[in-house]
Design an enzyme around this catalytic site. Structure first.
Site, mmCIF file in Angstrom:
data_model
loop_
_atom_site.group_PDB
_atom_site.id
_atom_site.type_symbol
_atom_site.label_atom_id
_atom_site.label_comp_id
_atom_site.label_asym_id
_atom_site.label_seq_id
_atom_site.Cartn_x
_atom_site.Cartn_y
_atom_site.Cartn_z
ATOM 1 N NE ARG A 174 -3.569 -2.381 0.243
ATOM 2 C CZ ARG A 174 -3.352 -3.351 -0.342
ATOM 3 N NH1 ARG A 174 -2.368 -3.554 -1.333
ATOM 4 N NH2 ARG A 174 -4.086 -4.545 -0.327
ATOM 5 C CB SER A 225 -8.482 -0.960 4.639
ATOM 6 O OG SER A 225 -9.420 -2.048 4.094
ATOM 7 C CD GLU A 295 -5.040 0.258 3.302
ATOM 8 O OE1 GLU A 295 -5.678 0.221 2.224
ATOM 9 O OE2 GLU A 295 -4.654 -0.904 3.973
#
Length: 302
Positions: A174, A225, A295
């Protein structure tokens, strides 16, 4: 900042607004105003915008479709650049596609599946832009952008355009080089896909989309998320096991469907979401001695 906005309007670079609420441009429906909000109508006008920003030496930030973002209630200082119409072209050349940073990732996955091209099935339910997906190496279902990206055209702060290869993007979980070492805007991406069976590709995409529909609260304002998975553990599982589903602070609530999603249940402020994030961090560390990292990108004035 008014002078800068006026200059951009005079140059006719696209849509230019002062004090535009970013709640209008994020999937969480949260966020204070941007001092100057610009949606360039072409790559050339985006370059002009960056030149003006450089001349005035102000802070800037690029956004796509506003997912994976939590914007401060106090808004963002400087210029916010939104990639959309004008930077969303698509070209197909056999199994290779070239696509603009403002293109919807979901729309792209759907479009190429009809051509019998495989490689983007994982993205069928990710509600972001191509540029944002490359920027953060978006992924799901065991795959991510790094698996298919050949190279990306990046506009850097000095106005220079440069193609970065997959290796030069320094992808990891990510994240990419653009988040830390070399701030820039993803103008175009070239993806290398593979020929596949159209029916199998469509079936895989349908399965992924249905999975998201029944496990994630995309019918409510959310950002995706919230936490990175603290592997080998999974954020949602730890939050659920800690009994935190449904816990709320102000208008921010941990989803009943998925522990790693925070939804705006009505009138939520960024402050509510931040308080809820900290509450989860504290509880998970207290219960499991696991440090949770976000995140979702948290940006804007403190």
């Amino acid at each position: 900042m008014i002078e800068l906005c006026t200059k951009l309007k005079e140059l006719n670079v696209g849509k230019v607004k002062e004090n535009e609420p970013l709640a209008n441009h994020t999937t969480l429906k949260i966020g204070g105003p941007a001092d100057c909000f610009v949606e360039p109508s072409s790559i050339e006008n985006l370059q002009k915008t960056m030149e003006v920003i450089s001349d005035y030496q102000v802070n800037w930030r690029a956004i796509g479709r506003g997912s994976n973002l939590l914007v401060s209630d106090q808004g963002i200082e400087g210029v916010v650049i939104k990639l959309g119409t004008g930077i969303n072209d698509l070209q197909l050349d056999g199994t290779q596609i070239t696509v603009g940073g403002g293109y919807s990732l979901v729309a792209l996955a759907t479009q190429i599946s009809r051509k019998g091209l495989s490689g983007l099935e994982f993205a069928s339910g990710i509600p972001g832009s191509v540029g944002g997906a490359v920027y953060m190496n978006a992924g799901a279902h065991g795959s991510d952008i790094s698996k298919i990206l050949d190279k990306a055209l990046i506009l850097f702060e000095d106005g220079q355009l440069e193609w970065l290869t997959n290796e030069e993007m320094e992808f990891s979980y990510r994240t990419s080089v653009l988040q830390k070492k070399r701030p820039g805007i993803v103008i175009k991406a070239i993806f290398q896909l593979a020929e596949g069976d159209r029916e199998k590709i469509s079936a895989e995409m349908k399965k992924n989309k249905e999975y998201r529909k029944v496990t994630q609260p995309w019918d409510s304002p959310c950002a995706g998320s919230i936490f990175r998975n603290p592997l080998p553990n999974y954020a949602g599982k730890l939050i659920e096991e800690a009994g935190l589903k449904g816990h709320s602070i102000g208008g921010a609530k941990i989803s009943e469907m998925h522990g790693n999603f925070i939804v705006n249940s009505g009138g939520a402020k960024a402050e509510d979401v931040l308080s809820l994030i900290q509450y989860v961090k504290d509880k998970i560390f207290e219960n499991y001695q696991v440090m949770m990292e976000t995140e979702v990108e948290i940006i804007g004035r403190k």
